[in-house]
Scaffold this motif. Structure first.
Motif, mmCIF file in Angstrom:
data_model
loop_
_atom_site.group_PDB
_atom_site.id
_atom_site.type_symbol
_atom_site.label_atom_id
_atom_site.label_comp_id
_atom_site.label_asym_id
_atom_site.label_seq_id
_atom_site.Cartn_x
_atom_site.Cartn_y
_atom_site.Cartn_z
ATOM 1 N N ASP A 104 12.170 3.224 -1.937
ATOM 2 C CA ASP A 104 12.563 2.582 -0.842
ATOM 3 C C ASP A 104 11.757 3.240 0.691
ATOM 4 O O ASP A 104 11.800 2.528 1.565
ATOM 5 C CB ASP A 104 13.816 2.323 -0.480
ATOM 6 N N GLU A 105 11.630 4.702 0.308
ATOM 7 C CA GLU A 105 11.184 5.299 1.500
ATOM 8 C C GLU A 105 9.455 5.987 0.834
ATOM 9 O O GLU A 105 8.644 6.280 2.439
ATOM 10 C CB GLU A 105 12.130 6.730 1.392
ATOM 11 N N VAL A 106 9.321 4.467 0.565
ATOM 12 C CA VAL A 106 7.761 4.510 1.234
ATOM 13 C C VAL A 106 7.620 3.069 0.761
ATOM 14 O O VAL A 106 7.721 2.563 0.069
ATOM 15 C CB VAL A 106 7.002 4.750 -0.779
ATOM 16 N N VAL A 107 6.327 3.209 1.572
ATOM 17 C CA VAL A 107 6.240 1.170 2.642
ATOM 18 C C VAL A 107 5.181 1.360 2.315
ATOM 19 O O VAL A 107 3.832 1.924 2.476
ATOM 20 C CB VAL A 107 6.388 1.431 3.995
ATOM 21 N N ILE A 159 4.044 10.218 7.826
ATOM 22 C CA ILE A 159 2.871 10.734 7.024
ATOM 23 C C ILE A 159 1.869 9.233 5.836
ATOM 24 O O ILE A 159 2.929 8.598 5.123
ATOM 25 C CB ILE A 159 3.137 11.103 5.716
ATOM 26 N N VAL A 160 0.923 8.992 6.473
ATOM 27 C CA VAL A 160 0.711 7.477 5.691
ATOM 28 C C VAL A 160 -0.727 8.375 5.015
ATOM 29 O O VAL A 160 -1.209 9.615 4.932
ATOM 30 C CB VAL A 160 -0.642 6.803 6.185
ATOM 31 N N GLN A 161 -0.496 7.627 3.619
ATOM 32 C CA GLN A 161 -1.868 8.118 2.394
ATOM 33 C C GLN A 161 -2.502 7.217 1.832
ATOM 34 O O GLN A 161 -2.321 5.374 1.633
ATOM 35 C CB GLN A 161 -0.896 8.680 1.556
ATOM 36 N N ALA A 162 -3.691 7.315 1.528
ATOM 37 C CA ALA A 162 -4.649 5.515 0.974
ATOM 38 C C ALA A 162 -5.308 5.832 0.682
ATOM 39 O O ALA A 162 -6.315 5.054 0.039
ATOM 40 C CB ALA A 162 -5.369 5.240 2.733
ATOM 41 N N GLY A 163 -5.133 7.210 -0.423
ATOM 42 C CA GLY A 163 -6.256 7.182 -1.364
ATOM 43 C C GLY A 163 -5.341 5.650 -2.858
ATOM 44 O O GLY A 163 -4.001 5.825 -3.398
ATOM 45 N N SER A 164 -6.030 5.557 -3.963
ATOM 46 C CA SER A 164 -5.155 4.397 -4.958
ATOM 47 C C SER A 164 -5.671 5.686 -6.225
ATOM 48 O O SER A 164 -5.642 4.396 -7.611
ATOM 49 C CB SER A 164 -5.568 2.829 -5.148
ATOM 50 N N SER A 165 -6.732 6.002 -6.532
ATOM 51 C CA SER A 165 -6.735 6.493 -7.779
ATOM 52 C C SER A 165 -4.888 7.417 -8.041
ATOM 53 O O SER A 165 -4.555 7.521 -7.361
ATOM 54 C CB SER A 165 -7.798 7.907 -7.636
ATOM 55 N N VAL A 223 -3.380 10.717 5.765
ATOM 56 C CA VAL A 223 -4.024 11.706 5.464
ATOM 57 C C VAL A 223 -5.043 11.290 4.065
ATOM 58 O O VAL A 223 -4.895 10.586 3.204
ATOM 59 C CB VAL A 223 -2.835 12.199 4.584
ATOM 60 N N VAL A 224 -5.940 11.772 4.991
ATOM 61 C CA VAL A 224 -7.955 11.123 3.533
ATOM 62 C C VAL A 224 -7.723 12.259 3.458
ATOM 63 O O VAL A 224 -8.077 13.873 3.760
ATOM 64 C CB VAL A 224 -8.512 10.026 4.564
ATOM 65 N N SER A 238 5.037 12.089 -3.397
ATOM 66 C CA SER A 238 5.049 13.598 -3.343
ATOM 67 C C SER A 238 5.624 12.757 -1.774
ATOM 68 O O SER A 238 6.769 13.537 -1.280
ATOM 69 C CB SER A 238 4.720 14.510 -4.001
ATOM 70 N N VAL A 239 4.947 13.449 -1.056
ATOM 71 C CA VAL A 239 4.680 13.261 0.499
ATOM 72 C C VAL A 239 4.486 11.973 1.186
ATOM 73 O O VAL A 239 5.300 12.398 2.644
ATOM 74 C CB VAL A 239 2.957 14.180 1.017
ATOM 75 N N ALA A 240 4.013 11.068 1.239
ATOM 76 C CA ALA A 240 3.884 9.409 1.536
ATOM 77 C C ALA A 240 5.212 8.669 2.668
ATOM 78 O O ALA A 240 5.804 8.512 1.295
ATOM 79 C CB ALA A 240 2.277 8.471 1.040
ATOM 80 N N ASP A 241 4.799 8.363 3.713
ATOM 81 C CA ASP A 241 6.201 7.759 4.121
ATOM 82 C C ASP A 241 5.312 6.456 4.270
ATOM 83 O O ASP A 241 5.942 5.128 4.154
ATOM 84 C CB ASP A 241 6.607 8.011 5.275
#
Ligand SMILES: Cc1cc2nc3c(=O)[nH]c(=O)nc-3n(C[C@H](O)[C@H](O)[C@H](O)COP(=O)(O)O)c2cc1C
Length: 461
Positions: A281-284, A232-238, A143-144, A247-250
């Motif tokens: 644990d559910e966020v890698v 769901i992957v998330q790639a923003g670090s702000s 998700v970007v 809240s949503v990323a795996d």
């Protein structure tokens, strides 16, 4: 140990074994901006399907958890003179490519970027659900919110949406997509030839979403995905990016030049995830890592030197200006310091990292452009020294694994798969075979229940 490190309960990991996880960026001729010019890489690798299949199979033999395809929905670059010297003007649409790769691979996860800024949730829910069904539960969605302002012009807008607004839209977007994936209960499709009933209408749910950014009636026209939800992957670090991830990323892709920064980010993200009511644990957490392997350090250094010598200084400078937020550096002397800059409306975290590096090293613009091209996260070494680095970050809780970027392909991938992975296996740090069927299972993540099962459980009470 088969790639699992036992951890103590109560240390924030709730006793679940930590697993070293690897994503692999699949990227035409390679991740380095000059890769397409490397004599050992195909200059037309971007659109070469047999080449992509060869790479995907190598990644699968190396038991990478997932391969990942980044994306931009525009030609990536304002400055035609520098753009025409890069391989950024042609690329496959990622989901189309992943659909093809799903037919020639069996276990590796298939992750693609899709922007929430220039898409509609129904399309995205449908495409990733389709990929999840096609691949037997191996789909993942990065998700970007889009870092390339040029995308705006392709979607009826004059300007790129503001950073904060993009993240507010992303939050609602993901919620709608997740709701659409739950349109049918897992057992809704009966397909009973005797009774003539194809699905049970009581197990169908209309979303009826009316929000600030989207109005979506639903339901989605495909059964619930095999993984319940594609990963769901998330790639923003702000700050806004971290809040969305919590809240949503795996899985979280991130970028850190040093272990201390990675540890601080790791601790912050796990704490935010817990505060959001989720199991940390559910966020890698997967920082980026780029590797060049040699039998000796100097052999590896030579390989990197041969690659960076192919980089045109005009391209390096344009890339620096881009990552600083699309600024114009032409008015500033190349051998002078970086000027003060306005906040980026592209990637805040990328801008911050680069400015910090320039200030800390007292670098001129020219030196900074040169260093950026090398990438601070390029580790050059022997299989043993690279494995040491990976082990240090993993055991030091700077990372749950890495998203590996291969500078030029296929060589740097082949070296990683045949030299570094066996070394990690010898140390008992990485598995020798896939343990699960789906991407979620391989990542050690639980199967998410449908939002309607909680409602039904409450109504039965
Ligand atoms: C490993 C990694 C991969 C990314 N892939 C993409 C991509 O494919 N397309 C894109 O538009 N942005 C991509 N991004 C950018 C982020 O998703 C994010 O939009 C950007 O960093 C700005 O967010 P921030 O200001 O929260 O850092 C990526 C970032 C990282 C670290």
């Amino acid at each position: 140990m088969n790639g699992q490190v036992q951890t103590r309960a109560g240390d924030g990991t709730a006793g679940r074994p930590r697993r070293l996880t690897f994503g692999a960026l699949l990227h035409g001729s390679g991740g380095h901006i000059a890769a397409w010019r490397h004599p050992l890489s195909p200059p037309d690798g971007q659109l070469d399907l047999p080449f992509h299949i060869r790479l995907a199979r190598t990644m699968e033999r190396g038991t990478f958890d997932a391969l990942f395809i980044a994306d931009v929905v525009a030609i990536w670059g304002h400055d035609l003179d520098s753009l025409r010297r890069t391989a950024r003007a042609d690329r496959f649409e990622p989901l189309t490519l992943l659909a093809a790769l799903s037919t020639v691979t069996e276990r590796i996860g298939l992750v693609a970027t899709a922007t929430t800024t220039y898409n509609e949730p129904f399309h995205i829910a449908r495409k990733f659900a389709s990929l999840d069904h096609l691949s037997g539960g191996r789909a993942g969605w990065n998700v970007v919110t889009s870092v390339v302002p040029l995308e705006a012009g392709n979607f009826g807008r004059d300007t790129h949406l503001d950073h904060a607004l993009r993240y507010r839209r992303a939050e609602e977007f993901v919620d709608v997509v997740r709701g659409l994936w739950d349109s049918f209960d897992d057992d809704a499709f009966l397909r009973d030839q005797k009774t003539g009933i194809y699905f049970d209408e009581a197990r169908l749910h209309r979303l009826d979403h009316r929000g600030k950014h989207f109005a979506v009636t639903g339901p989605l026209n495909i059964p619930r995905p095999p993984q319940g939800r594609p990963v769901i992957v998330q790639a923003g670090s702000s700050d806004a990016g971290r809040a969305l991830a919590a809240s949503v990323a795996d899985v979280v892709f991130t970028h850190h030049p040093d272990l201390a920064g990675a540890q601080a980010y790791y601790a912050d993200l796990k704490a935010r995830t817990q505060a959001a009511g989720r199991n940390p644990d559910e966020v890698v957490v997967l920082p980026g890592l780029s590797t060049v392997v040699g039998r000796t350090i100097s052999e590896a250094e030579d390989k990197l030197e041969r690659l960076t010598a192919l980089l045109d200084p005009r391209v390096a400078l344009a890339d620096l200006a881009y990552w600083l937020g699309g600024v114009d550096l032409t008015a500033h002397p190349l051998d002078g310091p970086l000027p003060d800059l306005p906040p980026s409306n592209q990637s805040r975290s990328a801008q911050r990292h680069i400015v910090e590096r320039a200030r800390a090293g007292g670098l001129t613009i020219r030196q900074l452009a040169h260093q950026l091209a090398r990438d601070t996260r390029t580790i050059v070494g022997t299989p043993e020294s690279i494995a040491d680095h990976i082990q240090e970050w993993f055991e030091g809780r700077g990372a749950d694994g890495f998203n590996v970027v291969f500078p030029y392909l296929p060589d740097t991938l082949d070296d990683f798969a045949t030299l570094v992975i066996p070394e990690l296996r010898r140390r008992g740090l990485f598995r020798t075979e896939y343990t699960g069927r789906t991407l979620r299972e391989n990542l050690g993540l639980s199967l998410p229940p449908s939002r309607w099962s909680a409602v039904q459980a409450r109504s039965l009470r």
